[in-house]
Write an enzyme that holds these catalytic residues in place. Sequence first.
Site, PDB file in Angstrom:
ATOM      1  N   ARG A 247       0.843  -1.204   0.000  1.00 57.29           N
ATOM      2  CA  ARG A 247       0.000   0.000   0.000  1.00 57.29           C
ATOM      3  C   ARG A 247       0.876   1.251   0.000  1.00 57.29           C
ATOM      4  O   ARG A 247       1.657   1.444   0.929  1.00 57.29           O
ATOM      5  CB  ARG A 247      -0.905  -0.006   1.233  1.00 57.29           C
ATOM      6  CG  ARG A 247      -2.251   0.671   0.985  1.00 57.29           C
ATOM      7  CD  ARG A 247      -3.006   0.850   2.293  1.00 57.29           C
ATOM      8  NE  ARG A 247      -2.371   1.872   3.089  1.00 57.29           N
ATOM      9  CZ  ARG A 247      -2.326   1.867   4.422  1.00 57.29           C
ATOM     10  NH1 ARG A 247      -2.909   0.918   5.117  1.00 57.29           N
ATOM     11  NH2 ARG A 247      -1.732   2.838   5.069  1.00 57.29           N
ATOM     12  N   HIS A 251      -4.414   4.585   4.081  1.00 50.43           N
ATOM     13  CA  HIS A 251      -5.550   3.663   4.070  1.00 50.43           C
ATOM     14  C   HIS A 251      -6.793   4.361   3.513  1.00 50.43           C
ATOM     15  O   HIS A 251      -7.539   3.797   2.719  1.00 50.43           O
ATOM     16  CB  HIS A 251      -5.807   3.183   5.510  1.00 50.43           C
ATOM     17  CG  HIS A 251      -7.112   2.485   5.687  1.00 50.43           C
ATOM     18  ND1 HIS A 251      -7.319   1.198   5.245  1.00 50.43           N
ATOM     19  CD2 HIS A 251      -8.282   2.900   6.232  1.00 50.43           C
ATOM     20  CE1 HIS A 251      -8.573   0.851   5.530  1.00 50.43           C
ATOM     21  NE2 HIS A 251      -9.170   1.860   6.121  1.00 50.43           N
ATOM     22  N   TYR A 260       3.187   5.132  11.125  1.00 47.92           N
ATOM     23  CA  TYR A 260       3.507   3.705  11.207  1.00 47.92           C
ATOM     24  C   TYR A 260       4.204   3.114   9.976  1.00 47.92           C
ATOM     25  O   TYR A 260       4.602   1.960   9.995  1.00 47.92           O
ATOM     26  CB  TYR A 260       2.230   2.892  11.523  1.00 47.92           C
ATOM     27  CG  TYR A 260       1.100   3.048  10.512  1.00 47.92           C
ATOM     28  CD1 TYR A 260       1.026   2.234   9.386  1.00 47.92           C
ATOM     29  CD2 TYR A 260       0.106   4.012  10.689  1.00 47.92           C
ATOM     30  CE1 TYR A 260       0.005   2.374   8.459  1.00 47.92           C
ATOM     31  CE2 TYR A 260      -0.924   4.163   9.768  1.00 47.92           C
ATOM     32  CZ  TYR A 260      -0.972   3.338   8.662  1.00 47.92           C
ATOM     33  OH  TYR A 260      -1.983   3.484   7.754  1.00 47.92           O
TER      34      TYR A 260
END
Length: 337
Positions: A247, A251, A260
């Site tokens: 990714r 998100h 993160y």
Amino acid sequence: MAQVMPELRRVLDGDTAPDGLTESDLLELYRRMVLLRTYDERSVVFHRQGRIGTYAIFWNHEAIQVGATYPLTDDDWIFPSYRESAIGLVRGMPVETVLQWWRGQPSGWWNPADWNVASICVPIATHVPHAAGLAWGKKLKGEDAVAMAFFGDGATSEGSFHEGINFAAVMNAPAVFVCNNNGWAISTPVEAQTRAETLADKAIGYGVPGVRVDGLDVLAVWEAASEAVERARGGGGPTFIEAVHYRVAPHATADDPRAYIDPARVEEERARECLGRYDAFLRRMGVLSDVVADDVRASAERALRAGIAAAEAEPPPDPSLLFEHAYVDPPPNLRRG
Ligand SMILES: Cc1ncc(C[n+]2csc(CCOP(=O)(O)OP(=O)(O)O)c2C)c(N)n1
Ligand SMILES: [Mg+2]
């Protein structure tokens, strides 16, 4: 015993297209990828302008969505998660319909039977049993339609995933399960999600074939999906496809992955993005020129401009709609005078 090959299937690194795809198929795959890419990029802008709500970005997931759905006929069913919100566009669903979903307008809730595209599923994996059930139902009715469900790596930890794929396997239902393994379930990395070496290994436990493909290689995804669809339609039962990539966008628009994710890894992965790779392959093959590429891009941009204009021209819905189907007997605080 069923076995999963740990290597990822790839096609784009070579210099030949798979058998079964004509030059016009190759260009149609390109057109669909550009349309989805343009939809996604414009949606992030529309979100920043306050014209759509929170949006789940699918930048660099286009190869999976386009490659997997290309072998389907219009009678086959697609079960999308929020990550595949715009997948109806590959079937000709109007851009404004999908934009209205993200704007919270009732017209964004299309009738699934109009497109054979189920409602966008936000609860993780709950649509996997729906796809299994629909596939089994089609089989019982003697129809040869296939159901294809899309979900993420995180979804494979959910009970619904287990129930759905197990049920489809036992019933030999004509289903194809496409797992978009982008390495993250919001901030949870796939390593913290499972002790299985690969997600496709899980297929062994259900007695169905598990295939691993490079999720940034539209032709490898197409090839794996074609085999799975043919197998399902021929009475061979379900297949699990793990499309592996990483990714490279948040998100969703409400997420800040800097908390993160290693930004250097993201940069590295972005450089291999799927549309650029396919574009380069087509040019190497002499199938794509600047003129065609510019035309495809311009037509996708026009579709998005027209789509947002049509969505915004629609009057706001009556707020009472929110409650109309919620209660048989509305509580006193919702009842007006
Ligand atoms: C049943 C359920 N639990 C939790 C959530 C909250 N949630 C939204 S997205 C997400 C991560 C899912 O990750 P993955 O399945 O890998 O799909 P991706 O978003 O990476 O495409 C979670 C946990 C939810 N929507 N539904
Ligand atoms: Mg994921």
